[in-house]
Design a protein around this motif. Structure first.
Motif, PDB file in Angstrom:
ATOM      1  N   ILE A  76       0.852  -1.200   0.000  1.00 19.01           N
ATOM      2  CA  ILE A  76       0.000   0.000   0.000  1.00 19.01           C
ATOM      3  C   ILE A  76       0.887   1.250   0.000  1.00 19.01           C
ATOM      4  CG2 ILE A  76      -1.730   1.295   1.330  1.00 19.01           C
ATOM      5  CD1 ILE A  76      -2.912  -1.232   0.172  1.00 19.01           C
ATOM      6  N   ALA A  77       1.982   1.189   0.764  1.00 20.94           N
ATOM      7  CA  ALA A  77       2.884   2.344   0.853  1.00 20.94           C
ATOM      8  C   ALA A  77       3.488   2.659  -0.521  1.00 20.94           C
ATOM      9  CB  ALA A  77       3.987   2.077   1.871  1.00 20.94           C
ATOM     10  N   ILE A  78       3.910   1.608  -1.228  1.00 22.57           N
ATOM     11  CA  ILE A  78       4.516   1.828  -2.553  1.00 22.57           C
ATOM     12  C   ILE A  78       3.488   2.460  -3.498  1.00 22.57           C
ATOM     13  CG2 ILE A  78       5.419   0.638  -4.610  1.00 22.57           C
ATOM     14  CD1 ILE A  78       6.815  -1.314  -2.631  1.00 22.57           C
ATOM     15  N   ALA A  79       2.261   1.948  -3.427  1.00 28.60           N
ATOM     16  CA  ALA A  79       1.212   2.513  -4.288  1.00 28.60           C
ATOM     17  C   ALA A  79       0.966   3.980  -3.931  1.00 28.60           C
ATOM     18  CB  ALA A  79      -0.071   1.701  -4.148  1.00 28.60           C
ATOM     19  N   GLY A  80       0.873   4.260  -2.625  1.00 29.04           N
ATOM     20  CA  GLY A  80       0.639   5.637  -2.180  1.00 29.04           C
ATOM     21  C   GLY A  80       1.771   6.561  -2.616  1.00 29.04           C
TER      22      GLY A  80
ATOM     23  N   ILE B  41      -4.077   1.911   6.470  1.00 29.38           N
ATOM     24  CA  ILE B  41      -3.935   3.320   6.874  1.00 29.38           C
ATOM     25  C   ILE B  41      -2.463   3.644   7.105  1.00 29.38           C
ATOM     26  CG2 ILE B  41      -4.379   4.976   8.741  1.00 29.38           C
ATOM     27  CD1 ILE B  41      -7.168   3.742   9.021  1.00 29.38           C
ATOM     28  N   VAL B  42      -1.789   2.767   7.850  1.00 34.27           N
ATOM     29  CA  VAL B  42      -0.369   3.028   8.147  1.00 34.27           C
ATOM     30  C   VAL B  42       0.440   2.999   6.844  1.00 34.27           C
ATOM     31  CG1 VAL B  42       1.669   2.169   9.358  1.00 34.27           C
ATOM     32  CG2 VAL B  42      -0.541   2.186  10.516  1.00 34.27           C
TER      33      VAL B  42
ATOM     34  N   ALA C 162      -0.582   3.562   3.791  1.00 37.49           N
ATOM     35  CA  ALA C 162      -0.900   4.740   2.969  1.00 37.49           C
ATOM     36  C   ALA C 162      -0.217   5.987   3.538  1.00 37.49           C
ATOM     37  CB  ALA C 162      -2.412   4.940   2.906  1.00 37.49           C
ATOM     38  N   LEU C 163      -0.267   6.133   4.865  1.00 42.92           N
ATOM     39  CA  LEU C 163       0.348   7.320   5.472  1.00 42.92           C
ATOM     40  C   LEU C 163       1.853   7.355   5.219  1.00 42.92           C
ATOM     41  CD1 LEU C 163      -1.471   7.697   8.918  1.00 42.92           C
ATOM     42  CD2 LEU C 163      -1.467   9.333   7.049  1.00 42.92           C
ATOM     43  N   VAL C 164       2.501   6.194   5.406  1.00 42.20           N
ATOM     44  CA  VAL C 164       3.958   6.142   5.204  1.00 42.20           C
ATOM     45  C   VAL C 164       4.287   6.438   3.741  1.00 42.20           C
ATOM     46  CG1 VAL C 164       5.958   4.594   5.196  1.00 42.20           C
ATOM     47  CG2 VAL C 164       4.395   4.599   7.149  1.00 42.20           C
ATOM     48  N   GLY C 165       3.562   5.764   2.832  1.00 42.35           N
ATOM     49  CA  GLY C 165       3.823   5.953   1.396  1.00 42.35           C
ATOM     50  C   GLY C 165       3.595   7.393   0.975  1.00 42.35           C
ATOM     51  N   ILE C 166       2.496   7.968   1.465  1.00 39.73           N
ATOM     52  CA  ILE C 166       2.174   9.344   1.079  1.00 39.73           C
ATOM     53  C   ILE C 166       3.202  10.314   1.679  1.00 39.73           C
ATOM     54  CG2 ILE C 166       0.434  11.170   1.379  1.00 39.73           C
ATOM     55  CD1 ILE C 166      -1.670   8.899   0.989  1.00 39.73           C
ATOM     56  N   ALA C 167       3.645  10.019   2.915  1.00 39.98           N
ATOM     57  CA  ALA C 167       4.663  10.895   3.537  1.00 39.98           C
ATOM     58  C   ALA C 167       5.946  10.883   2.706  1.00 39.98           C
ATOM     59  CB  ALA C 167       4.945  10.427   4.964  1.00 39.98           C
TER      60      ALA C 167
ATOM     61  N   VAL D  39      -5.317  11.621  -2.538  1.00 40.79           N
ATOM     62  CA  VAL D  39      -4.654  10.321  -2.690  1.00 40.79           C
ATOM     63  C   VAL D  39      -4.867   9.492  -1.421  1.00 40.79           C
ATOM     64  CG1 VAL D  39      -2.405   9.177  -2.887  1.00 40.79           C
ATOM     65  CG2 VAL D  39      -2.945  11.095  -4.367  1.00 40.79           C
ATOM     66  N   PHE D  40      -4.799  10.150  -0.264  1.00 39.93           N
ATOM     67  CA  PHE D  40      -5.012   9.443   1.003  1.00 39.93           C
ATOM     68  C   PHE D  40      -6.450   8.908   1.072  1.00 39.93           C
ATOM     69  CE2 PHE D  40      -5.903   9.448   5.657  1.00 39.93           C
ATOM     70  CZ  PHE D  40      -5.043   8.413   5.978  1.00 39.93           C
ATOM     71  N   ILE D  41      -7.391   9.765   0.692  1.00 41.96           N
ATOM     72  CA  ILE D  41      -8.795   9.331   0.723  1.00 41.96           C
ATOM     73  C   ILE D  41      -9.023   8.194  -0.282  1.00 41.96           C
ATOM     74  CG2 ILE D  41     -11.179  10.064   0.279  1.00 41.96           C
ATOM     75  CD1 ILE D  41     -10.299  12.841   1.432  1.00 41.96           C
TER      76      ILE D  41
END
Lengths: 225, 415
Positions: free
Chosen positions: B25-29, B331-332, B334-339, B384-386
């Protein structure tokens, strides 16, 4: 209090039909300490599961305190189990991520009991089963006998009408098994819950106040002691 | 013990697997934040370049000029442009206007009679007015802007290199005039400009508008007026429509917005929609990892499902337990990836992204520069987060439902 009438249950495995129960009828009074015994495949676990509303019969009826539990919908069955029944399993079935205290308390959490009462009742029952000081241990840090004590505490903490135990001593050595049975007998007398065991352990049969022998899905004998 | 607390603890039961699911999920985000940021930067860059050098947000021209543009119809100019400028600048959405004359020419190397000639593109502009239209603070890298009435010029640095001249150097331009004749003027380099589009920098020089008018025999006339608008006030399309109604001249005028002029600008709108779909597909792909994990977890925890069911947990509560576990990982992740995506996009937004500079060199006619400055905006961060939560929540809810369908006895039997 528990009335089992003409219970039939057949399992189909591929082309094979296994008749697990063939017209079983039984009356169980409140507070009894009863063993349903018999060899493997005799139908004892099936009968226990149907009384516990986690399995269904093909025909027949079970009434508990005068109310039929056979036609309850799924959620109503879950609510019935939550409020009136306690289960003790052969391999304890504790939730590994919860401590001994949390495993016990979770039964009350599901019933919506408030936190203060949950804590008081859970701690009291853990003390009663001899686990004082071990409340914060997770199942992995407890012996088999201690885990079964937690399982019993989890079942009895909600003061169930009926406690169903499927081979509760099968994974324990004979000394620990005896201790567990003595504990259950003590709790049965103190809490006045009905204890129903499915077992083929002679020691459990000796402890029982009533012994029902099943064979090929039929009651072979029903002996009160 | 609340269900969400059990879900949180369950995450730690198989740390490596939870980490793997979260990483997907992080990579995608991360990729989507960067992709959207890059696209936003490219769109902004394209818009700025088109508006500044090519089409403006809105462009006013003699209507026949557009029709015969390929034939270089210099005579199809706009007279009395100053009165048009007054009307244009009175519009509340207009932020700047640039009257100008673009003229193609050839510069002989080594003397007027030389056969070796370099193709150039001249631009006559009013430098006083133009300072508020073009960002000379960024593009003028050496020297100063030409004075009105002189034969001074600022020249693309790459063009100066090509012509082999420096500051103070002279070059002669041959061009066709507005009277369909030929003319030649010699200009002196007083400034060097560096443009975001290298193709343009290799050909462009800018001279005072009045000098260009004399050189091209277009007294008091301009070829076009480029207009910049504040899109928060009104869209270029609306401004073009409004000015089209208001502007009147002795010659017929075309007042067009940049999307109408440059088809590629409209293509960007399509590209943005395609990238939105790609974004959802990215998350769906990442979600397959979560789906797989959830299904595996449900199979592994059959005994627990049976036990919890026997204890009186309802199907809905069981679904919640597995759903929350997967959702927390998402959630975690996505947050890490987006950060990380925000950090990289923010950094490249300052220093610029030139890894594709070679590939982008041919994109001049689309207005896209070789160095892209990715832009962080609402879409590339919050949306993107949503998006990621909505897609992964749907993806995890589906396998979690399975937990509700298993009866306690089935679960205990298969444990």
């Amino acid at each position: 209090m528990i009335s089992v009438k003409d219970l039939f249950k057949t399992y189909v495995a591929g082309d094979t039909e296994v008749k697990a129960l063939r017209g079983v009828s039984l009356e169980i009074e409140r507070g009894e300490f009863i063993s349903i015994a018999g060899p493997s495949g005799s139908g004892k676990t099936t009968m226990l599961n149907i009384i516990g509303c986690i399995d269904s019969a093909d025909s027949g009826d079970i009434t508990i305190n005068g109310e039929s539990v056979m036609d309850l919908k799924r959620d109503a069955q879950a609510a019935f189990r939550r409020d009136y029944l306690g289960f003790v399993f052969q391999s304890y079935n504790l939730i590994p991520v919860l401590t001994a205290f949390e495993n016990v308390a979770f039964s009350l959490n599901l019933m919506g009991v408030d936190d203060a009462e949950t804590k008081e009742r859970s701690m009291a029952i853990l003390k009663e089963v001899g686990l004082e000081g071990m409340e914060n241990r997770r199942p992995g840090k407890l012996s088999g006998g201690q885990q079964q004590r937690v399982a019993i505490a989890r079942a009895i903490v909600k003061n169930p009408e009926i406690l169903l135990a499927d081979e509760p001593t099968a994974n324990l050595d004979s000394n620990t098994g005896k201790e567990i049975l003595e504990l259950m007998k003590e709790l049965n007398e103190k809490h006045q819950s009905t204890f129903i065991f499915a077992t083929h352990d002679p020691m459990v049969m000796d402890f029982a106040g009533r012994l029902v022998q099943l064979h090929d899905g039929e009651i072979q004998s029903d002996e009160r002691r | 013990m609340k269900i969400y607390k059990i879900a949180l603890r369950n995450i730690a039961r198989n740390k490596r697997r939870s980490l793997l699911s979260g990483t997907a999920i992080a990579i995608a985000g991360f990729a989507i934040v960067f992709l959207f940021g890059f696209l936003a930067g490219m769109t902004k860059d394209m818009e700025q370049n088109l508006w500044t050098y090519m089409t403006g947000a809105v462009r006013v021209r003699h209507s026949d000029f557009d029709k015969y543009e390929r034939l270089n119809p210099m005579h199809l100019a706009i007279p009395d442009y100053e009165s048009l400028l007054e009307t244009i600048e009175a519009d509340p959405a207009v932020t700047a206007a640039s009257p100008r004359i673009n003229f193609p020419g050839r510069v002989p190397i080594g003397g007027i009679g030389s056969d070796e000639k370099v193709n150039v593109m001249g631009m006559g502009v009013d430098f006083v007015r133009e300072a508020s239209y073009q960002d000379y603070g960024r593009t003028l890298v050496e020297g100063c802007l030409p004075e009105a009435g002189t034969r001074e010029a600022v020249i693309g640095r790459a063009l100066a290199e090509k012509l082999g001249i420096g500051m103070g150097g002279k070059f002669t331009v041959l061009s066709q005039s507005g009277s369909r004749g030929s003319n030649a003027f010699t200009f002196t380099v007083v400034g060097m400009i560096s443009l975001p589009m290298p193709g343009l920098e290799k050909v462009m020089f800018q001279v005072p508008l009045d000098t260009a008018q004399r050189f091209l025999w277009l007294p008091g006339q301009v070829q076009e007026i480029l207009i910049k608008v504040n899109e928060k006030v009104d869209s270029p399309k609306a401004v073009a429509a409004r000015l089209g109604e208001l502007l009147s001249s002795d010659v017929p005028l075309n007042v067009w917005d940049y999307k109408e002029i440059n088809g590629m600008a409209a293509m960007i709108d399509l590209a943005v929609k395609i990238y939105d779909i790609i974004g959802i597909i990215f998350f769906l792909l990442a979600s397959t990892v979560i789906i797989n994990t959830t299904i595996m977890v449900i199979f592994e925890r059959m005994k627990e499902i049976g036990t919890l069911g026997a204890m009186g947990m309802t199907g809905r509560q069981l679904v919640k337990l597995f759903f929350l576990e997967a959702l927390f990982i998402s959630i975690v992740g996505a947050l890490v990836g987006i950060a990380f995506g925000i950090a990289l996009t923010g950094y490249l937004g300052v220093v610029g992204f030139d890894a594709m500079a070679k590939a982008m060199e041919g994109m001049d006619n689309m207005g896209i520069g070789t160095v892209i400055y990715p832009v962080l905006n609402f879409k590339s961060t919050v949306m993107v987060f949503i998006y990621s939560l909505a897609v992964t929540a749907l993806a995890t809810w589906w396998p979690s439902r399975r937990a509700a369908k298993i009866t306690p006895v089935e679960a205990l039997r298969h444990a």
